[in-house]
Every structure is written in structure tokens, then in C-alpha cells.
Write a protein that holds these residues in place. Sequence first.
Motif, PDB file in Angstrom:
ATOM      1  N   ALA A   1       9.230  -1.750  14.927  1.00  0.00           N
ATOM      2  CA  ALA A   1      10.682  -2.457  14.382  1.00  0.00           C
ATOM      3  C   ALA A   1      10.318  -3.350  13.354  1.00  0.00           C
ATOM      4  O   ALA A   1      11.106  -3.799  12.331  1.00  0.00           O
ATOM      5  CB  ALA A   1      11.654  -2.764  15.391  1.00  0.00           C
ATOM      6  N   THR A   2       9.196  -4.286  13.654  1.00  0.00           N
ATOM      7  CA  THR A   2       8.707  -5.479  12.971  1.00  0.00           C
ATOM      8  C   THR A   2       8.373  -5.114  11.651  1.00  0.00           C
ATOM      9  O   THR A   2       8.433  -5.687  10.487  1.00  0.00           O
ATOM     10  CB  THR A   2       7.660  -6.400  13.833  1.00  0.00           C
ATOM     11  OG1 THR A   2       8.681  -6.882  15.012  1.00  0.00           O
ATOM     12  CG2 THR A   2       7.421  -7.626  13.079  1.00  0.00           C
ATOM     13  N   VAL A   3       7.373  -3.982  11.764  1.00  0.00           N
ATOM     14  CA  VAL A   3       6.829  -3.466  10.415  1.00  0.00           C
ATOM     15  C   VAL A   3       7.809  -3.048   9.666  1.00  0.00           C
ATOM     16  O   VAL A   3       7.714  -3.235   8.403  1.00  0.00           O
ATOM     17  CB  VAL A   3       5.921  -2.501  10.989  1.00  0.00           C
ATOM     18  CG1 VAL A   3       5.521  -1.441   9.589  1.00  0.00           C
ATOM     19  CG2 VAL A   3       4.480  -2.839  11.528  1.00  0.00           C
ATOM     20  N   LYS A   4       8.819  -2.180   9.887  1.00  0.00           N
ATOM     21  CA  LYS A   4       9.960  -1.744   9.109  1.00  0.00           C
ATOM     22  C   LYS A   4      10.727  -3.042   8.582  1.00  0.00           C
ATOM     23  O   LYS A   4      11.050  -2.765   7.400  1.00  0.00           O
ATOM     24  CB  LYS A   4      10.990  -0.808  10.032  1.00  0.00           C
ATOM     25  CG  LYS A   4      10.629   0.368  10.477  1.00  0.00           C
ATOM     26  CD  LYS A   4      11.430   1.115  11.282  1.00  0.00           C
ATOM     27  CE  LYS A   4      10.861   2.577  11.573  1.00  0.00           C
ATOM     28  NZ  LYS A   4      11.038   3.647  10.639  1.00  0.00           N
TER      29      LYS A   4
ATOM     30  N   ASP B   1       0.601   1.387   8.422  1.00  0.00           N
ATOM     31  CA  ASP B   1       0.737   1.163   9.745  1.00  0.00           C
ATOM     32  C   ASP B   1       2.196   1.824  10.436  1.00  0.00           C
ATOM     33  O   ASP B   1       2.107   2.551  11.506  1.00  0.00           O
ATOM     34  CB  ASP B   1       1.088  -0.268   9.979  1.00  0.00           C
ATOM     35  CG  ASP B   1      -0.332  -0.809   9.894  1.00  0.00           C
ATOM     36  OD1 ASP B   1      -1.486  -0.326   9.869  1.00  0.00           O
ATOM     37  OD2 ASP B   1      -0.394  -2.467   9.749  1.00  0.00           O
ATOM     38  N   GLU B   2       3.130   1.817   9.623  1.00  0.00           N
ATOM     39  CA  GLU B   2       4.412   2.659  10.174  1.00  0.00           C
ATOM     40  C   GLU B   2       4.335   3.846  10.258  1.00  0.00           C
ATOM     41  O   GLU B   2       4.844   4.640  11.181  1.00  0.00           O
ATOM     42  CB  GLU B   2       5.649   2.167   9.110  1.00  0.00           C
ATOM     43  CG  GLU B   2       6.923   3.013   9.188  1.00  0.00           C
ATOM     44  CD  GLU B   2       7.897   2.986   8.315  1.00  0.00           C
ATOM     45  OE1 GLU B   2       9.072   2.871   8.350  1.00  0.00           O
ATOM     46  OE2 GLU B   2       7.421   2.857   6.868  1.00  0.00           O
ATOM     47  N   LYS B   3       3.648   4.791   9.323  1.00  0.00           N
ATOM     48  CA  LYS B   3       3.257   6.036   9.642  1.00  0.00           C
ATOM     49  C   LYS B   3       2.491   6.301  10.927  1.00  0.00           C
ATOM     50  O   LYS B   3       2.765   7.269  11.686  1.00  0.00           O
ATOM     51  CB  LYS B   3       2.383   6.665   8.352  1.00  0.00           C
ATOM     52  CG  LYS B   3       2.301   8.322   8.433  1.00  0.00           C
ATOM     53  CD  LYS B   3       1.756   8.599   7.141  1.00  0.00           C
ATOM     54  CE  LYS B   3       1.131  10.065   7.057  1.00  0.00           C
ATOM     55  NZ  LYS B   3       0.948  10.605   6.064  1.00  0.00           N
ATOM     56  N   LYS B   4       1.373   5.414  11.051  1.00  0.00           N
ATOM     57  CA  LYS B   4       0.611   5.750  12.240  1.00  0.00           C
ATOM     58  C   LYS B   4       1.423   5.554  13.316  1.00  0.00           C
ATOM     59  O   LYS B   4       1.245   6.269  14.500  1.00  0.00           O
ATOM     60  CB  LYS B   4      -0.712   4.593  12.143  1.00  0.00           C
ATOM     61  CG  LYS B   4      -1.629   4.861  11.086  1.00  0.00           C
ATOM     62  CD  LYS B   4      -2.623   3.818  11.094  1.00  0.00           C
ATOM     63  CE  LYS B   4      -3.681   3.787  10.110  1.00  0.00           C
ATOM     64  NZ  LYS B   4      -4.502   2.836   9.987  1.00  0.00           N
TER      65      LYS B   4
ATOM     66  N   ASP C   1      -4.013  -0.613  19.380  1.00  0.00           N
ATOM     67  CA  ASP C   1      -3.371   0.495  18.971  1.00  0.00           C
ATOM     68  C   ASP C   1      -4.017   1.012  17.632  1.00  0.00           C
ATOM     69  O   ASP C   1      -4.974   0.361  17.063  1.00  0.00           O
ATOM     70  CB  ASP C   1      -1.901  -0.011  18.973  1.00  0.00           C
ATOM     71  CG  ASP C   1      -1.688  -0.940  17.784  1.00  0.00           C
ATOM     72  OD1 ASP C   1      -2.102  -0.990  16.574  1.00  0.00           O
ATOM     73  OD2 ASP C   1      -0.743  -1.815  17.922  1.00  0.00           O
ATOM     74  N   GLU C   2      -3.357   1.991  17.122  1.00  0.00           N
ATOM     75  CA  GLU C   2      -4.059   2.854  16.199  1.00  0.00           C
ATOM     76  C   GLU C   2      -3.738   1.787  14.803  1.00  0.00           C
ATOM     77  O   GLU C   2      -4.419   2.185  13.596  1.00  0.00           O
ATOM     78  CB  GLU C   2      -3.414   4.252  15.752  1.00  0.00           C
ATOM     79  CG  GLU C   2      -1.784   4.101  15.360  1.00  0.00           C
ATOM     80  CD  GLU C   2      -0.977   4.179  16.679  1.00  0.00           C
ATOM     81  OE1 GLU C   2      -0.049   4.848  16.783  1.00  0.00           O
ATOM     82  OE2 GLU C   2      -1.248   3.268  17.776  1.00  0.00           O
ATOM     83  N   THR C   3      -2.863   0.959  14.657  1.00  0.00           N
ATOM     84  CA  THR C   3      -2.934  -0.073  13.585  1.00  0.00           C
ATOM     85  C   THR C   3      -4.039  -0.902  13.354  1.00  0.00           C
ATOM     86  O   THR C   3      -4.271  -1.427  12.336  1.00  0.00           O
ATOM     87  CB  THR C   3      -1.490  -0.718  13.236  1.00  0.00           C
ATOM     88  OG1 THR C   3      -1.692  -1.803  14.393  1.00  0.00           O
ATOM     89  CG2 THR C   3      -0.451   0.116  13.466  1.00  0.00           C
ATOM     90  N   THR C   4      -4.721  -1.372  14.669  1.00  0.00           N
ATOM     91  CA  THR C   4      -5.889  -2.264  14.717  1.00  0.00           C
ATOM     92  C   THR C   4      -7.378  -1.647  14.852  1.00  0.00           C
ATOM     93  O   THR C   4      -8.366  -2.206  14.831  1.00  0.00           O
ATOM     94  CB  THR C   4      -5.768  -3.262  15.705  1.00  0.00           C
ATOM     95  OG1 THR C   4      -5.364  -2.540  16.971  1.00  0.00           O
ATOM     96  CG2 THR C   4      -4.412  -4.072  15.481  1.00  0.00           C
TER      97      THR C   4
END
Length: 213
Positions: free
Chosen positions: A127-130, A205-208, A67-70
Amino acid sequence: MSPKTLAASLLVTLTVCSAQSNLPELKVDASDGGSVLRVRNTASQPVVAYMIELVNYPGSWFAFWQDETTAEPIKPGEERRIPITNMTVGAAPEYVKMQAAVFADGSTAGVPERVPVLVERRKQILATVKELIARLSKAGTAGQSGTMAAAELKKWDESIAGPTRANRAKQEGIVAAAVKGRIGSAAAALETGSVTAVLASLRADEKKLQGGQ
């Protein structure tokens, strides 16, 4: 088969084909010590997340998520080469399938049974990132060091049941692995970095992730 039933059947078939028509192309090469996944985006939108699986291969299981966070999104027309250490994948490329994808505009493509799994995985990661942001914000306010905050996250991680051999390919196991992986990554980052730095990374990461929901 009645004309009405036939029409309905054709509609379902066309819908499924349409849903899969923009799936990224996947080619698999064997390499020394592993395999190489080659993913090409044939759609008009960047690919922000996708799911590759070893399907119906006797006695073995493999799944690859991106995904776009990795990794950076795959632009239209771009091919991405991804080296992996799994040698079975390169030895049995006919069993390796691109199962689902999410695009930058929020649209999806893929196998109908697997697209919801990819979407739900992303929702749970967000949800986990939040929750990580909320916990580390409190840790920062309390003046905790990175090591102290990491210890708290490890306790949280240990309280979550991990995937099992029985459910690792099902939504429950896939989500559990993703959630625990995200918590573990944050804890590891805190071992060598500050709460402030890890918070900044999590907010990025949340924004992405919110952009591709």
C-alpha cells in the motif's frame, strides 16, 4: 477428555505442525563483529519473505525481515547466508527462531501468531509503494526535481508515528517501522536520482509484492 474433544485437540495440533513443517530451516553462527544467519528453503516453492526473531531472550530484542524487494527469493533447496552486525544473535542461537514465511505461490508457514503479522506487514508495504507511486507520478507531472520530491516525502514520513519500545514487536510497531522505512528509502533515492528512476524502481517492487500476495 472426551473422544470428541481429543479429536479436536489432535486436529489443532496437526494443523499447527503442518503449518510450520515447510518453514525455512535456520542456523545461526557467531562471527567476528556480528553473526551469520543461514536460511535454507526446504519447501517446493521459492521463499519470497520471512521473519526471524530473538524469542524470550532476557533484556534484548531482535527481528530480521526479508522480502523480494530487498533480496532475491530463496529457491527450493538453496541456503542463503546473511551476515548481520548483532552479536547477541550469534551468542544465543537457541533463542533465534524462524517465525513465519511467505512463498511464491502465496502460501504461508510459521507460528500461527506471527504469520498474520508478516502478511499484514507485506500488505502495508505494498500500500505504501502504491502511494509512493501516486505521489511521485504527480511530482513528475509537475516537473519537480528529485530533491523537491524527497522533501515532500520527508514531510509525509514525519507525520507518521514511529515504533516505540512498547510496540516494536507488535503488529502496530512492525508495520510503522516498515512503512517509514519504505518512505525513507524512496526519499534517500530521490536525493541522488531522478523522479523517473525512482518511479521505475517502485513499480518493479509493486509487481514483485503483488506476485507474492
